[in-house]
Motif scaffolding. Structure first.
Motif, PDB file in Angstrom:
ATOM      1  N   GLN A   1     -12.113 -58.780  32.098  1.00 41.97           N
ATOM      2  CA  GLN A   1     -12.721 -57.663  32.817  1.00 41.97           C
ATOM      3  C   GLN A   1     -13.871 -58.145  33.696  1.00 41.97           C
ATOM      4  O   GLN A   1     -14.026 -57.715  34.837  1.00 41.97           O
ATOM      5  CB  GLN A   1     -13.219 -56.588  31.841  1.00 41.97           C
ATOM      6  N   TRP A   2     -14.696 -59.049  33.166  1.00 39.37           N
ATOM      7  CA  TRP A   2     -15.820 -59.553  33.938  1.00 39.37           C
ATOM      8  C   TRP A   2     -15.317 -60.441  35.084  1.00 39.37           C
ATOM      9  O   TRP A   2     -15.851 -60.393  36.190  1.00 39.37           O
ATOM     10  CB  TRP A   2     -16.798 -60.305  33.053  1.00 39.37           C
ATOM     11  N   PHE A   3     -14.284 -61.232  34.830  1.00 40.31           N
ATOM     12  CA  PHE A   3     -13.694 -62.063  35.874  1.00 40.31           C
ATOM     13  C   PHE A   3     -13.151 -61.193  37.000  1.00 40.31           C
ATOM     14  O   PHE A   3     -13.355 -61.487  38.182  1.00 40.31           O
ATOM     15  CB  PHE A   3     -12.584 -62.934  35.279  1.00 40.31           C
ATOM     16  N   ARG A   4     -12.490 -60.121  36.636  1.00 40.26           N
ATOM     17  CA  ARG A   4     -11.949 -59.198  37.638  1.00 40.26           C
ATOM     18  C   ARG A   4     -13.070 -58.563  38.454  1.00 40.26           C
ATOM     19  O   ARG A   4     -12.957 -58.408  39.677  1.00 40.26           O
ATOM     20  CB  ARG A   4     -11.123 -58.124  36.943  1.00 40.26           C
ATOM     21  N   THR A   5     -14.176 -58.247  37.806  1.00 48.94           N
ATOM     22  CA  THR A   5     -15.338 -57.710  38.509  1.00 48.94           C
ATOM     23  C   THR A   5     -15.880 -58.723  39.509  1.00 48.94           C
ATOM     24  O   THR A   5     -16.205 -58.381  40.648  1.00 48.94           O
ATOM     25  CB  THR A   5     -16.444 -57.315  37.509  1.00 48.94           C
ATOM     26  N   LEU A   6     -15.971 -59.981  39.092  1.00 50.65           N
ATOM     27  CA  LEU A   6     -16.455 -61.027  39.991  1.00 50.65           C
ATOM     28  C   LEU A   6     -15.512 -61.213  41.179  1.00 50.65           C
ATOM     29  O   LEU A   6     -15.959 -61.391  42.314  1.00 50.65           O
ATOM     30  CB  LEU A   6     -16.620 -62.343  39.227  1.00 50.65           C
ATOM     31  N   VAL A   7     -14.216 -61.162  40.928  1.00 53.87           N
ATOM     32  CA  VAL A   7     -13.249 -61.285  42.019  1.00 53.87           C
ATOM     33  C   VAL A   7     -13.413 -60.125  42.990  1.00 53.87           C
ATOM     34  O   VAL A   7     -13.435 -60.322  44.213  1.00 53.87           O
ATOM     35  CB  VAL A   7     -11.799 -61.341  41.478  1.00 53.87           C
ATOM     36  N   ASN A   8     -13.556 -58.924  42.468  1.00 47.48           N
ATOM     37  CA  ASN A   8     -13.709 -57.759  43.343  1.00 47.48           C
ATOM     38  C   ASN A   8     -15.000 -57.829  44.156  1.00 47.48           C
ATOM     39  O   ASN A   8     -15.028 -57.415  45.308  1.00 47.48           O
ATOM     40  CB  ASN A   8     -13.672 -56.466  42.528  1.00 47.48           C
ATOM     41  N   ARG A   9     -16.065 -58.335  43.571  1.00 48.35           N
ATOM     42  CA  ARG A   9     -17.345 -58.415  44.275  1.00 48.35           C
ATOM     43  C   ARG A   9     -17.393 -59.530  45.298  1.00 48.35           C
ATOM     44  O   ARG A   9     -17.950 -59.354  46.377  1.00 48.35           O
ATOM     45  CB  ARG A   9     -18.486 -58.636  43.279  1.00 48.35           C
TER      46      ARG A   9
END
Length: 107
Positions: free
Chosen positions: A62-70
């Motif tokens: 979930q945190w990795f996906r957040t970083l990718v989106n940002r």
């Protein structure tokens, strides 16, 4: 004697300060590889799973996906928005409605 809930929360937050920010430098270092893998058609989950199994990244999916989106998806959107688009009006061929009636066409 047992510690109160407030004391336990304070200890927990001291131990786990800025847990999200500790993953950012690693992500930024791997960003070119991650971007390339996504452009090659791999999913975000497949990229995270590989990096996590290799031990290169330790954050949750979930945190990795957040970083990718940002940090990656926003860049793609900016590139798309900055590319000049063709004018839709200039490319239209075919029927054009003219509301003015000419007597010659009526006869």
């Amino acid at each position: 004697m047992a510690k109160t809930l407030s004391e336990r929360i304070a200890l927990f937050t001291d131990k786990n300060k800025n847990t999200g920010k500790q993953f950012l430098p690693v992500f930024i270092a791997l960003k070119p590889d991650i971007e390339q893998a996504l452009q090659d058609g791999w999913t975000v989950h497949q990229v995270w799973d590989t990096l996590y199994d290799e031990g290169k990244i330790k954050c949750s999916y979930q945190w990795f996906r957040t970083l990718v989106n940002r940090h990656i998806t926003d860049n793609r959107k900016q590139k798309i928005l900055t590319t000049p688009e063709k004018s839709a009006v200039a490319d239209q061929e075919g029927f054009r409605f003219n509301s003015a009636t000419e007597k010659e066409e009526l006869i």
